[in-house]
Scaffold this motif. Structure first.
Motif, PDB file in Angstrom:
ATOM      1  N   VAL A 234      28.719   8.726  27.435  1.00  0.00           N
ATOM      2  CA  VAL A 234      29.211   9.400  26.308  1.00  0.00           C
ATOM      3  C   VAL A 234      28.371   9.246  25.177  1.00  0.00           C
ATOM      4  O   VAL A 234      27.755  10.341  24.503  1.00  0.00           O
ATOM      5  N   MET A 238      25.742  11.750  23.283  1.00  0.00           N
ATOM      6  CA  MET A 238      26.199  12.372  22.171  1.00  0.00           C
ATOM      7  C   MET A 238      24.956  12.163  21.262  1.00  0.00           C
ATOM      8  O   MET A 238      24.565  12.931  20.313  1.00  0.00           O
ATOM      9  N   GLY A 268      33.708  16.280  28.978  1.00  0.00           N
ATOM     10  CA  GLY A 268      34.350  16.928  27.796  1.00  0.00           C
ATOM     11  C   GLY A 268      35.722  17.510  28.090  1.00  0.00           C
ATOM     12  O   GLY A 268      35.933  17.879  29.346  1.00  0.00           O
ATOM     13  N   ILE A 297      30.527  22.605  21.894  1.00  0.00           N
ATOM     14  CA  ILE A 297      30.846  21.533  21.528  1.00  0.00           C
ATOM     15  C   ILE A 297      31.496  21.715  19.921  1.00  0.00           C
ATOM     16  O   ILE A 297      30.931  22.235  19.231  1.00  0.00           O
ATOM     17  N   LEU A 300      32.325  15.570  18.295  1.00  0.00           N
ATOM     18  CA  LEU A 300      32.000  14.127  18.973  1.00  0.00           C
ATOM     19  C   LEU A 300      32.516  13.006  18.399  1.00  0.00           C
ATOM     20  O   LEU A 300      32.385  12.830  17.223  1.00  0.00           O
ATOM     21  N   ARG A 306      34.754  10.686  23.115  1.00  0.00           N
ATOM     22  CA  ARG A 306      35.279  11.895  23.637  1.00  0.00           C
ATOM     23  C   ARG A 306      34.528  12.889  23.153  1.00  0.00           C
ATOM     24  O   ARG A 306      33.808  12.946  21.938  1.00  0.00           O
ATOM     25  N   ILE A 307      34.521  14.116  23.785  1.00  0.00           N
ATOM     26  CA  ILE A 307      33.671  15.275  23.558  1.00  0.00           C
ATOM     27  C   ILE A 307      34.671  16.454  23.508  1.00  0.00           C
ATOM     28  O   ILE A 307      35.416  16.662  24.589  1.00  0.00           O
TER      29      ILE A 307
END
Length: 358
Positions: A234, A238, A268, A297, A300, A306-307
């Motif tokens: 992630v 990111m 996500g 999105i 972030l 976590r997304i």
């Protein structure tokens, strides 16, 4: 104080000024007295050694002197780290000279933090290194040593530093179990929970794979080293993503609270409240596993790995995700541009007013 005739004469002589010629003579005499004789015996010259008879008048014998020295012998105790020299390799361990009365012994299992089949793989006679004293002398006066304990302590120090730096490391999976996968980090055994393994492979197929990992828990007291593969992926993802960006994803799982969308190898969350402006009883009424869809999105969180995603922000009209999802996907980039503009305007409105000091 009463001075004797001789002391009075000496005192008067000391107080009497001296001529420059006499001072020169004194300096010359001092230089001659301080000059090193040409015939100086060397340290190993037998003629310069003190014989046993020479010590007769010092108040104690040489035996007493040796006994006195023995009182100042090294006081080895468990927990000490000492320097030693390897002088013999045996089938069950190594003999080490650390200056004690009896050679110390290091068992094979204490040679390294890693598994060792043969001592010669990690030690060689004449090698000098540090050793940890494991136990008191046994009945034969022999100490037990360890290198593994030193490596163990330094490994935890290194791991704590890596966690502090929030570093990403790479480690090879050497085994798996029902709960997850096992790796080694700096020689320590680490565990990757199944929920933190982000790959389409079966767990059993991960053995011998090198995975990028982030630290979740480093606890030396409880001997717990827990890592996350998902968080490492992630974070990497990111670094190439930004809030307001539209990405193509695939629905991998549906829960009552939302759907997990795979976006380029990382997952996500599309929360149920972010699917549409209209109320939805359950995500199953709108989404199916393996559906491909566009999502935007909206957050972030690198620290938590976590997304957060949204399709609600992409709806041209409230409820379009329920009535015409294809329309939402077709206009996704246009709606995302509006969303970014809205965020920019909100940021400008929230900027503090400048204060003039003139």
């Amino acid at each position: 104080m009463t001075l004797t005739p001789s002391s009075e004469a000496d005192t008067l002589e000391a107080l009497t000024p001296i001529s420059s010629e006499e001072a020169a003579d004194i300096e010359t005499t001092a230089e001659l007295d301080l000059a090193i004789p040409e015939e100086v015996p060397s340290a190993d010259d037998s003629s310069s050694r003190v014989s046993a008879r020479d010590g007769d008048g010092v108040g104690f014998t040489l035996d007493e002197f040796a006994a006195l020295l023995s009182k100042y012998d090294y006081n080895f105790k468990p927990g000490d780290v000492v320097n030693g020299t390897v002088f013999a390799l045996e089938s069950k361990g190594a003999m080490i000279d650390i200056g004690a009365k009896t050679a110390a012994f290091m068992p094979l299992q204490e040679v390294s933090i890693n598994r060792v089949e043969h001592l010669s793989d990690v030690l060689e006679p004449g090698e000098v290194r540090e050793f940890f004293i494991l136990s008191e002398e046994n009945e034969d006066g022999q100490l037990t040593l360890s290198v593994r304990r030193i490596e163990y302590q330094r490994a935890w120090e290194r791991v704590r530093q890596l966690q502090k730096e929030d570093a990403t490391i790479y480690s090879e999976v050497f085994a798996t179990n029902r709960g997850g996968a096992l790796v080694r980090v700096e020689g320590l055994r680490g565990f990757i929970p199944g929920s933190h393994i982000s790959t389409r492979k079966a767990k059993e197929e991960l053995v011998a794979d090198f995975l990028p990992l982030k630290f979740l828990e480093v606890d030396e007291e409880r001997n717990r080293l827990v890592l996350s593969h998902r968080r490492a992926l992630v974070e990497r993802k990111m670094n190439r993503l930004e809030v307001g960006e539209v990405v193509l994803g695939t629905v991998r799982g549906i829960k009552p609270y939302g759907a997990f969308i795979d976006i380029g190898g990382v997952s996500g969350l599309l929360h149920i409240s972010e699917i549409s402006h209209e109320h939805i009883e359950t995500p199953h009424t709108v989404l199916n596993v393996n559906d491909q869809m566009k999502v935007m999105i909206i957050d972030l969180d690198a620290e938590r790995g976590r997304i957060s995603l949204s399709t609600k922000a992409l709806e041209p009209e409230p409820g379009d995700m329920l009535s015409d999802p294809q329309k939402v996907f077709d206009k996704a980039e246009e709606m995302a541009a509006r969303y970014k503009q809205m965020l920019l305007e909100q940021a400008e409105d929230n900027e503090p007013m400048g204060v003039s000091l003139e």
